[in-house]
Design an enzyme around this catalytic site. Structure first.
Site, PDB file in Angstrom:
ATOM      1  N   PRO A   2       2.359   5.308  -9.309  1.00 45.12           N
ATOM      2  CG  PRO A   2       3.580   3.418  -9.854  1.00 45.12           C
ATOM      3  CD  PRO A   2       2.903   4.063  -8.699  1.00 45.12           C
ATOM      4  CD  GLU A   3      -2.653   7.615 -13.543  1.00 40.05           C
ATOM      5  OE1 GLU A   3      -2.801   7.639 -14.424  1.00 40.05           O
ATOM      6  OE2 GLU A   3      -3.280   8.137 -12.429  1.00 40.05           O
ATOM      7  CG  HIS A  90       9.606  -2.597   2.313  1.00 47.30           C
ATOM      8  ND1 HIS A  90       8.570  -3.693   2.262  1.00 47.30           N
ATOM      9  CD2 HIS A  90       9.505  -1.813   3.419  1.00 47.30           C
ATOM     10  CE1 HIS A  90       7.808  -3.247   3.707  1.00 47.30           C
ATOM     11  NE2 HIS A  90       8.571  -2.168   4.241  1.00 47.30           N
ATOM     12  NE  ARG A 108      -0.526   0.078  -0.681  1.00 50.08           N
ATOM     13  CZ  ARG A 108      -1.374   1.107  -0.821  1.00 50.08           C
ATOM     14  NH1 ARG A 108      -1.471   1.960  -1.317  1.00 50.08           N
ATOM     15  NH2 ARG A 108      -2.731   0.452  -0.662  1.00 50.08           N
TER      16      ARG A 108
END
Ligand code: ZN
Length: 270
Positions: A2-3, A90, A108
């Site tokens: 994600p930016e 998660h 992650r």
């Protein structure tokens, strides 16, 4: 990863669900993400009402009526989604509201969450070094020219420097440099004022377009699955090594600069 546009999309997607609403319970299901979660995360957020939600660079800032701000970063794979049943492996942090549970999911675990007093949050170590927001008037051709003057660092390294402009990552640096016709390896101090001005405009336009696309996709997506995620946009040069340049038809090249891939067209970018 994600930016800035993806974070903006997530913040905009969360706003209608959270703004003005009370978090009945917040549950941390593990002690850490990239860094340890605050020990008192659940205690300080449970029962608090959300009074503000905004983005700064690639951070989401959630303010509560208790004077706290939750500073969250999505890392490489973080996302929020509406939990339908039991939390999955998660789903690391749960935000329970009446009739709704939002899960922060991050397989992650490069994301992060910090709590800071809302008053003076701009001075938090994560935020205080950040330069102007790219979509604000403060990020202007004059600002970039002042930052570039006399610098022998590459123009790409300069715009990736968070003190130059906040929240620009590798993808949008590559895209904007292509649109402005500037080689990523050109020395920052050697780029003319006119070309720096074009680069500022290209960065703003690229981000604006991605945010607009993300917003519409989020709405469509939310109707189907309740996911508050983001999607991979299509790019002009990023990730397109060996493919045809959309401007000249020549091959897009990739070179590694400071450990990151610079996708560019050697013919169009000087
Ligand atoms: Zn080209």
């Amino acid at each position: 990863m994600p930016e800035l546009p993806e974070v903006e999309t997530v913040v905009r997607g969360l706003s209608p669900l959270l703004m003005g609403r009370r978090l009945s319970r917040v549950i941390a299901r593990r002690p850490d993400l990239r860094w340890p979660l605050p020990d008192d995360l659940a205690q300080r957020l449970s029962g608090a009402t959300v009074t503000g939600l905004r983005r700064r660079a690639k951070y989401g800032l959630l303010e509560t009526d208790r004077g706290d701000t939750l500073i969250f970063h999505l890392g490489m794979s973080g996302k929020f989604h509406q939990l339908a049943g039991e939390p999955g492996l998660h789903d690391h942090v749960l935000f329970e509201l009446p009739g709704l549970t939002l899960a922060y999911n991050d397989h992650r675990r490069f994301g992060s969450m910090h709590l800071a007093p809302t008053e003076g949050v701009a001075d938090h170590p994560l935020l205080r070094q950040l330069g102007p927001e790219p979509l604000s008037d403060a990020f202007s051709p004059a600002w970039l020219a002042a930052k570039a003057a006399g610098r022998s660092t590459s123009i790409k390294a300069l715009i990736l420097d968070q003190q130059t402009v906040a929240g620009i990552g590798n993808i949008y640096a590559c895209e904007a440099l292509f649109q402005a016709g500037i080689s990523p390896t050109r020395k920052a101090g050697a780029v003319s004022a006119a070309r720096l001005s074009a680069l500022v405009a290209a960065l703003k336009a690229t981000l604006d377009r991605a945010i607009a696309a993300g917003g519409s996709t989020l709405r469509d997506h939310a109707q189907v699955s309740g996911d508050l995620g983001y999607f991979q946009h299509s790019f002009l040069v990023y990730g397109r090594e060996g493919q045809a340049c959309p401007a000249c038809g020549g091959p897009i090249r990739r070179r590694v600069q400071s450990g990151r891939s610079s996708f560019h067209c050697p013919a169009c970018q000087r």
